[in-house]
Design an enzyme around this catalytic site. Structure first.
Site, mmCIF file in Angstrom:
data_model
loop_
_atom_site.group_PDB
_atom_site.id
_atom_site.type_symbol
_atom_site.label_atom_id
_atom_site.label_comp_id
_atom_site.label_asym_id
_atom_site.label_seq_id
_atom_site.Cartn_x
_atom_site.Cartn_y
_atom_site.Cartn_z
ATOM 1 N N HIS A 1 9.041 -1.654 -9.203
ATOM 2 C CA HIS A 1 9.041 -2.310 -10.754
ATOM 3 C C HIS A 1 7.682 -2.916 -11.011
ATOM 4 O O HIS A 1 7.658 -3.416 -10.012
ATOM 5 C CB HIS A 1 10.484 -2.435 -11.584
ATOM 6 C CG HIS A 1 10.278 -2.302 -12.146
ATOM 7 N ND1 HIS A 1 9.038 -3.613 -12.984
ATOM 8 C CD2 HIS A 1 10.542 -1.535 -14.182
ATOM 9 C CE1 HIS A 1 9.740 -3.795 -14.375
ATOM 10 N NE2 HIS A 1 10.646 -2.030 -15.248
ATOM 11 N N GLU B 1 4.389 3.379 -16.742
ATOM 12 C CA GLU B 1 4.912 2.285 -17.402
ATOM 13 C C GLU B 1 3.824 1.291 -17.332
ATOM 14 O O GLU B 1 3.282 -0.211 -16.451
ATOM 15 C CB GLU B 1 5.751 1.219 -16.679
ATOM 16 C CG GLU B 1 7.137 1.990 -16.321
ATOM 17 C CD GLU B 1 8.260 1.389 -15.895
ATOM 18 O OE1 GLU B 1 9.502 1.744 -17.470
ATOM 19 O OE2 GLU B 1 8.822 0.477 -15.904
HETATM 20 P P1 PGA Z 1 12.028 -1.656 -21.863
HETATM 21 O O1 PGA Z 1 11.477 -1.365 -19.748
HETATM 22 O O2 PGA Z 1 12.161 -0.592 -22.021
HETATM 23 O O3 PGA Z 1 12.636 -2.678 -22.260
HETATM 24 O O4 PGA Z 1 10.697 -1.721 -22.141
HETATM 25 C C1 PGA Z 1 11.434 -0.938 -19.338
HETATM 26 C C2 PGA Z 1 11.429 -0.741 -17.878
HETATM 27 O O5 PGA Z 1 10.941 -2.069 -17.904
HETATM 28 O O6 PGA Z 1 11.409 0.068 -16.923
#
Ligand code: PGA
Length: 254
Positions: free
Chosen positions: A96, A169
């Protein structure tokens, strides 16, 4: 890609044990009799066993937020893929961006973690990739995604029905309150799919990979994403901390 979509909740370090247990109970209630999609929640490590007990035989699966690249040994503070499956995990988030940022996790480590996870039956890595704002601004996104995929997955053997979930992401969208434009996500997902096709061949990509989006998804903006061609689901942070809101996100995706 397979038709079945997946929605994964990432609770990060936002809840203590009691709050986590409380939310897991609410989720169980909300998703009673749920079928047709795969849903999982990723609580912190200390809550895995409790949440696993609560969600046993429910429509909600269990995942972890991180993993180490060995199965056992002298690695103080770490948790292995095998230990995660013992705790009932079916999924684990790997690499992540918050770990890349605060703990200096890099794609060499991520590569080793994926490999270790793939050695364990029934544990699916949710591999995070995505560019930061600087890279986006200077038009380097495509290159960054390509490079991250190469570093993370080169030489990984995928056998039988083993799954890998790729979470796109864009770092600048995470926790920002604003998701990116769906058309941008579609474009990035296309780059990811092309790169994967190149690395593994279309047959394996269609059978073994899913590409999901994460970054400020809410029950409002999720609707813009659901019909995208190369989108197999969502990784949801903030919006998964409220059972009703998460339920709405899931309902919109199905
Ligand atoms: P968020 O986080 O939906 O709060 O932007 C997503 C993530 O970090 O996986």
């Amino acid at each position: 890609m397979e038709d079945k979509k997946i929605i994964i909740a990432n609770w990060k370090m936002k809840l203590g044990l009691a709050e986590t247990v409380d939310l897991a109970k609410k989720m169980k209630e909300k998703f009673k009799g749920f079928s047709g999609s795969e849903i999982a929640v990723c609580p912190n490590f200390i809550s895995l066993l409790e949440v696993g007990k609560i969600l046993k035989d429910s429509g909600v699966g269990l995942g972890a937020q991180d993993v180490f690249w060995e199965q056992d040994g002298a690695y103080t503070g770490e948790i292995s893929p095998r230990h995660l499956t013992e705790a009932g995990c079916k999924y684990v988030i790997v690499g992540h961006s918050e770990r890349r940022r605060y703990l200096m996790v890099n794609y060499e480590m991520i590569h080793k973690e994926i490999k270790a996870v793939m050695q364990v039956e029934d544990l699916t890595p949710v591999v995070c990739i995505g560019e930061n704002w600087e890279e986006r601004k200077t038009d380097r996104r495509d290159y960054v995604l390509y490079d991250q995929l190469q570093q993370a997955l080169s030489g990984i053997d995928i056998v039988g029905n083993q799954k890998i979930i790729l979470a796109y992401e864009p770092i600048w969208a995470i926790g920002s309150g604003t998701a990116i434009e769906p058309s941008e996500a579609e474009y990035a997902h296309k780059i990811i799919k092309l790169t994967l096709n190149n690395m593994f061949g279309m047959k394996i990509v269609n059978n073994n990979f899913k590409i999901i989006y994460g970054g400020s998804i809410t029950s409002e903006n999720v609707k813009g994403f659901v019909d995208l061609e190369n989108l197999d689901g969502m990784l949801v942070g903030g919006a998964s901390l409220d059972a009703e809101e998460f339920y709405k996100v899931v309902k919109a995706v199905l």
